[in-house]
Design an enzyme around this catalytic site. Structure first.
Site, short mmCIF file in Angstrom:
data_model
loop_
_atom_site.label_atom_id
_atom_site.label_comp_id
_atom_site.label_asym_id
_atom_site.label_seq_id
_atom_site.Cartn_x
_atom_site.Cartn_y
_atom_site.Cartn_z
N SER A 138 0.82 -1.21 0.00
CA SER A 138 0.00 0.00 0.00
C SER A 138 0.85 1.26 0.00
CB SER A 138 -0.85 0.05 1.26
OG SER A 138 -1.70 -1.05 1.35
N HIS A 159 -1.27 -2.67 -7.11
CA HIS A 159 -1.99 -2.32 -5.87
C HIS A 159 -3.49 -2.52 -6.06
CE1 HIS A 159 -3.19 0.87 -2.70
NE2 HIS A 159 -3.06 -0.31 -2.15
N GLU A 171 -4.04 0.13 -8.96
CA GLU A 171 -2.98 1.12 -9.19
C GLU A 171 -1.75 0.38 -9.67
OE1 GLU A 171 -2.63 3.15 -5.30
OE2 GLU A 171 -2.54 5.03 -6.38
N ASN A 209 -3.72 5.90 -1.33
CA ASN A 209 -3.46 5.97 0.11
C ASN A 209 -2.78 7.26 0.54
OD1 ASN A 209 -4.70 3.58 0.89
ND2 ASN A 209 -2.96 2.38 0.16
P1 NAD Z 1 -3.69 -9.23 6.47
O1 NAD Z 1 -3.15 -8.92 7.82
O2 NAD Z 1 -5.13 -9.54 6.30
O3 NAD Z 1 -2.87 -10.43 5.79
C1 NAD Z 1 -1.48 -10.50 5.74
C2 NAD Z 1 -1.12 -11.98 5.60
O4 NAD Z 1 0.29 -12.07 5.34
C3 NAD Z 1 -1.39 -12.76 6.89
O5 NAD Z 1 -2.22 -13.89 6.60
C4 NAD Z 1 0.02 -13.20 7.34
O6 NAD Z 1 0.04 -14.46 7.98
C5 NAD Z 1 0.73 -13.23 5.99
N1 NAD Z 1 2.19 -13.23 6.12
C6 NAD Z 1 2.96 -12.48 6.95
N2 NAD Z 1 4.25 -12.80 6.76
C7 NAD Z 1 4.29 -13.75 5.80
C8 NAD Z 1 5.34 -14.49 5.19
N3 NAD Z 1 6.60 -14.29 5.54
N4 NAD Z 1 5.02 -15.38 4.23
C9 NAD Z 1 3.72 -15.58 3.87
N5 NAD Z 1 2.69 -14.91 4.42
C10 NAD Z 1 2.98 -14.01 5.37
O7 NAD Z 1 -3.28 -7.96 5.58
P2 NAD Z 1 -3.93 -7.46 4.20
O8 NAD Z 1 -4.95 -6.42 4.50
O9 NAD Z 1 -4.29 -8.64 3.36
O10 NAD Z 1 -2.69 -6.69 3.54
C11 NAD Z 1 -1.70 -7.39 2.82
C12 NAD Z 1 -0.94 -6.41 1.94
O11 NAD Z 1 -1.86 -5.77 1.07
C13 NAD Z 1 -0.22 -5.30 2.70
O12 NAD Z 1 0.95 -4.97 2.01
C14 NAD Z 1 -1.23 -4.16 2.62
O13 NAD Z 1 -0.63 -2.90 2.74
C15 NAD Z 1 -1.77 -4.37 1.22
N6 NAD Z 1 -3.09 -3.79 0.96
C16 NAD Z 1 -4.05 -3.80 1.93
C17 NAD Z 1 -5.29 -3.24 1.66
C18 NAD Z 1 -6.39 -3.23 2.71
O14 NAD Z 1 -7.38 -2.51 2.54
N7 NAD Z 1 -6.28 -4.02 3.75
C19 NAD Z 1 -5.57 -2.69 0.39
C20 NAD Z 1 -4.57 -2.73 -0.58
C21 NAD Z 1 -3.32 -3.28 -0.29
#
Ligand code: NAD
Length: 310
Positions: A138, A159, A171, A209
């Protein structure tokens, strides 16, 4: 395949939408974003391997994919056969060795630079030379993540927005070294998923963001300073600014840990005090009240309807 929320596509067109050179997509991180990305990739005809640190996480992700597919079926956006085919295309693993034949690897793990760098270093040891590496970060510098890999020219930011099956935008962020072929493949891939793309330059938090998260942080300051309650702030922005959901509800939906990480990247990267994370946001994250995914954030989701958590 699914295109947006309102159009129905016959399953017969699924495979034809795939980008020719991308047959199999690997996704690292099966949280709310990773499971959504796996869902739409498989629904669009790609073979998918989804990985996370534990089988529990993977089982939970598959459960969410199945729930979301059932919702799409109930709304007649997809057909029953789409569900069976989509499910059959997804495999789960805790071992990145299963990425040995992916054409595109998308990292969607926790928003921590060190975590992502470690994942990319493990991926580079496994994936073939032609594989494109992508991050769903993000906010973190795509150029910096790319520079830690063996193929910065084949590295790009994809993204996706949350929830992935519903949100139309992707994005696209090119790192300094990203080559034209990788960019072209990313655009074609986004198109094959029915997403509309926008290009953002590789500066902290990109476009969505950069604008959204400081607004959420400001709403948290309004709560912190007692300008309004959780409900009054959300109601004010829904009805007064015509936002579909209030900023504190949205923060819970995104994940407060992710919101905090993004504010920290903005603060560190742009060195402007206007991006300082609100201490109340920090406190919620310290408490583990990171939003919907934890059952509690600005709202408590453990009952039948969400209520402000304090
Ligand atoms: P989340 O907390 O729901 O999921 C993250 C997952 O990553 C977890 O299941 C965790 O166990 C896993 N993880 C951590 N370390 C790991 C590793 N070494 N190997 C494999 N898996 C691993 O978070 P999310 O909301 O899904 O966000 C994930 C990414 O997407 C982040 O970079 C976030 O910034 C981005 N993002 C989030 C959103 C949102 O609205 N939540 C929107 C766009 C992008």
């Amino acid at each position: 395949m699914l295109r947006g929320t309102s159009e129905v596509y016959p399953s017969s067109c699924l495979k034809e939408n795939r980008v020719v050179n991308i047959k199999k997509v690997g996704i690292v991180g099966a949280g709310q974003m990773g499971n959504g990305i796996a869902h739409i990739c498989a629904l669009s005809g790609y073979d998918v391997v989804l990985s996370d640190v534990s089988q529990d996480r993977l089982d939970q992700a598959l459960g969410e994919i199945e729930t979301n597919l059932a919702r799409q079926l109930a709304r007649e956006l997809i057909q029953l056969s789409d569900i069976e085919q989509t499910r059959a295309r997804i495999s789960l693993t805790t071992d990145l060795a299963a990425f040995a034949n992916v054409d595109l690897a998308i990292e969607a793990a926790t928003e921590r630079r060190e975590t992502k760098e470690q994942i990319f270093s493990q991926l580079c040891a496994v994936v073939p030379d032609h594989t494109i590496l992508a991050t769903n970060t993000s906010s973190i510098s795509v150029t910096r993540l790319a520079s830690t890999t063996d193929r910065p020219e084949k590295f790009i930011g994809l993204h996706f927005m949350n929830p992935v099956p519903l949100m139309k935008l992707m994005e696209i962020i090119r790192g300094l070294a990203t080559d034209q072929a990788t960019y072209d493949a990313a655009i074609a891939f986004a198109d094959s998923l029915g997403k509309t793309t926008t290009n953002a330059e590789d500066y902290p938090a990109f476009i969505v963001n950069r604008v959204l998260i400081p607004m959420i942080n400001e709403a948290i300051y309004a709560l912190y300073e007692g300008v309004g309650t959780v409900e009054s702030i959300d109601t004010a922005m829904r009805l007064g600014a015509n936002h579909p959901m209030g900023p504190l509800t949205l923060a819970d939906f995104i994940g407060l840990d992710t919101c905090l990480s993004i504010m920290q990247v903005l603060h560190d990267g742009l060195a402007d005090t206007k991006y300082r994370p609100c201490p109340l946001l920090v406190k919620y994250v310290e408490a583990g009240w990171v939003g919907r995914k934890a059952g509690r954030g600005f709202y408590d989701y453990r009952g039948d309807t969400p209520v402000p958590s304090r």
